[in-house]
Design an enzyme around this catalytic site. Structure first.
Site, PDB file in Angstrom:
ATOM      1  NE  ARG A   1      -3.684   2.570   2.470  1.00 28.87           N
ATOM      2  CZ  ARG A   1      -3.452   3.363   3.233  1.00 28.87           C
ATOM      3  NH1 ARG A   1      -2.796   3.062   4.495  1.00 28.87           N
ATOM      4  NH2 ARG A   1      -4.083   4.666   3.416  1.00 28.87           N
TER       5      ARG A   1
ATOM      6  CG  HIS B   1      -1.354   9.001   2.766  1.00 26.68           C
ATOM      7  ND1 HIS B   1      -1.298   7.458   3.368  1.00 26.68           N
ATOM      8  CD2 HIS B   1      -0.837   9.604   4.008  1.00 26.68           C
ATOM      9  CE1 HIS B   1      -1.006   7.398   4.538  1.00 26.68           C
ATOM     10  NE2 HIS B   1      -0.695   8.553   5.169  1.00 26.68           N
TER      11      HIS B   1
ATOM     12  CD  GLU C   1      -5.131   7.768   9.145  1.00 26.99           C
ATOM     13  OE1 GLU C   1      -4.405   8.792   9.388  1.00 26.99           O
ATOM     14  OE2 GLU C   1      -4.713   6.811   9.555  1.00 26.99           O
TER      15      GLU C   1
ATOM     16  CG  ASN D   1      -5.156   3.549   8.335  1.00 30.57           C
ATOM     17  OD1 ASN D   1      -5.233   2.285   7.775  1.00 30.57           O
ATOM     18  ND2 ASN D   1      -4.982   4.587   7.820  1.00 30.57           N
TER      19      ASN D   1
ATOM     20  CE1 TYR E   1      -0.241   3.139  13.434  1.00 31.01           C
ATOM     21  CE2 TYR E   1      -2.211   4.072  12.468  1.00 31.01           C
ATOM     22  CZ  TYR E   1      -0.953   3.629  12.312  1.00 31.01           C
ATOM     23  OH  TYR E   1      -0.630   3.883  11.036  1.00 31.01           O
TER      24      TYR E   1
ATOM     25  CD  GLU F   1      -1.821   4.240   7.828  1.00 28.50           C
ATOM     26  OE1 GLU F   1      -1.545   4.499   8.989  1.00 28.50           O
ATOM     27  OE2 GLU F   1      -2.147   4.939   6.860  1.00 28.50           O
TER      28      GLU F   1
END
Ligand code: IFM
Length: 467
Positions: A77, A121, A166, A299, A301, A357
């Site tokens: 990616r 991005h 995002e 994504n 985290y 991600e």
């Protein structure tokens, strides 16, 4: 299927973005992006650095593809720099910019790696920012032109496309909190930017579908489970608030064709909107935004823990001990990945999900023999993969996982101070140095399973075959 095995055909990859790794700022006819300008202003980047060279992927991409081949990856990616293709944001196409990605795609395919480009991005051409940037509807129209040109050039070989990465970060960090380019602090503009980013996604989706019949298309959303610091009604409402502001503001329009009513009301309470509706939404926008997708890129985290705060906004109430935080200050909370996957599957029903991600920033120096023993990153990845595996067992159609990131890179406002890579990049020489996590991830990919424990003897053998 044994407990730690992944389904056959599961896509293993790594993720990067153009502004964070490419460099080559003034090469091949590239124009400036908002990040070039933002980083050049004193005080915007923690270490005073700029992304002009970054990891020099612009020149070292063949070497980077070789690293990915060695890792055994099935997918890569990456993002396509809009100002490399349209230096002025629209109008004139810069053919050498397209040639760069064309060659990268060919090299990936030759290495047996599926190219998975993201079109936005965060590197908006500076020329478009000067015309109002994401605050203006025209920017979304220009993005559709960019998507058309790229899809026309690469669509004969690229199947797997994502539109926008995002949008929350681009809209809120960039236009409301001033922490990201273009450094604006205007909540009304941030709301327009968020909508125009989604509109850009919708227009690009239609454009790519027109150009590439077999395209598999998705958007990438960051998801952060919102937990209340206590069971009080006020804290539970704070968690609802954060979820609406961060998660549902994007999930709802993409999968349900509407902004969440409670989050709109929250914006009215804050004085950001006169009424619970977005004046910039035009007829037909939401239908475009909610056009069916083939997958969602997720994504993940960490989680948020919040409690009620003054001025209608919740406040951060994370209480994790320092040992459980990554260098970003984010709590290591793998069960949040399981929770996010289940929640999205149950409430929004995307056809497929990829974790596009997941990773951790930790600083680990090399020892006298040049080894970088990043045990904390391995533990982080391992725990999150096990959480992902549990989600699959619970019925989530999870089809792949991409580590953030291949290389230590330009981490936006933090410059080069936060290191997410499986490979370190030596600052003076830009030499790539595999960390233990690179060897570990290679073992995961080749086994299509999470090993019970890291196996140092395997790592020793792997090192011998390192490219
Ligand atoms: O580096 C970023 C990436 O560009 C977008 N998602 C989060 C990563 C870590 O902060």
């Amino acid at each position: 299927m044994p407990k730690h095995d992944f389904p056959a055909g599961f896509l293993w990859g790594v993720a990067t973005s153009a502004a964070q790794i490419e460099g080559g700022r003034r090469e091949g006819g590239r124009g400036d992006s908002i990040w070039d300008r933002f980083a050049a202003l004193p005080g915007n980047i923690a270490d005073g650095s700029v992304p002009d060279v970054a990891c020099d992927h612009y020149h070292r991409w063949r070497e980077d593809v070789a690293l990915m081949k060695w890792l055994g990856l099935g997918g890569y990616r990456f993002s396509i720099a809009w100002p490399r293709v349209f230096p002025e944001g629209r109008g004139r196409v810069n053919v050498p910019g397209l040639d760069f990605y064309d060659a990268l795609v060919d090299a990936l395919l030759e290495a047996g790696i599926q190219p998975c480009p993201t079109l936005y991005h965060w590197d908006l051409p500076q020329a478009l920012q000067e015309a109002g940037g994401w605050g203006e509807r025209d920017t979304a129209e220009a993005f559709a032109q960019f998507a058309t040109v790229v899809a026309r050039r690469l669509g004969d070989r690229v199947r797997h496309w994502t539109t926008v990465n995002e949008p929350w970060c681009a809209a809120t960090l960039g236009h409301e909190e001033g922490k990201h380019a273009p450094g604006r602090c205007d909540p009304a503009e941030a709301l327009r930017a968020g909508h125009h980013l989604l509109l850009a996604h919708g227009l690009a989706t239609a454009a790519i579908r027109r150009e590439v019949r077999a395209a598999q298309l998705g958007i990438v959303l960051i998801h952060c489970p919102a937990h209340a610091a206590s069971d009080s009604a006020a804290d539970r409402d704070a968690a609802r608030w954060f979820d609406g502001f961060f998660n549902r503001w994007y999930l709802d329009p993409v999968f349900r064709g509407d902004y969440p009513a409670d989050a709109l009301a929250d914006r009215v309470a804050l004085g950001h909107l006169p009424a619970p509706e977005l004046p910039c939404v035009k007829e037909g926008d939401l239908a475009l935004i909610a056009a069916p997708l083939d997958f969602l890129g997720l994504n993940y985290y960490s989680r948020a823990v919040v409690r009620a705060g003054p001025h209608q906004r919740p406040v951060d109430a994370r209480g994790a001990p320092p040992a459980e935080l990554t260098d970003m200050g984010w709590e290591v909370y793998p069960q949040g990945l399981h929770e996010s996957l289940l929640r999205i599957h149950r409430e929004y029903r995307p056809r497929r999900i990829y974790v596009t991600e997941n990773g951790a920033a930790y600083t680990d120096r090399s020892d006298a023999r040049g080894r970088i023993a990043d045990a904390r990153r391995i533990a982080y990845l391992r725990a999150h993969l096990l959480a992902a595996r549990r989600a699959i067992a619970d019925g989530v159609p999870l089809a792949g996982y991409f580590v953030w990131s291949l290389l230590d890179n330009f981490e936006w406002g933090f410059g080069y101070t936060k290191q997410f890579g499986l490979y370190a990049v030596e600052p003076e020489t830009l030499r790539r140095i595999p960390k233990d996590s690179a060897f570990w991830y290679r073992d995961v990919v080749s086994a299509n399973a999470v090993p019970d424990q890291p196996a140092p003897q395997t790592r020793g053998e792997s090192r011998a075959s390192e490219p």
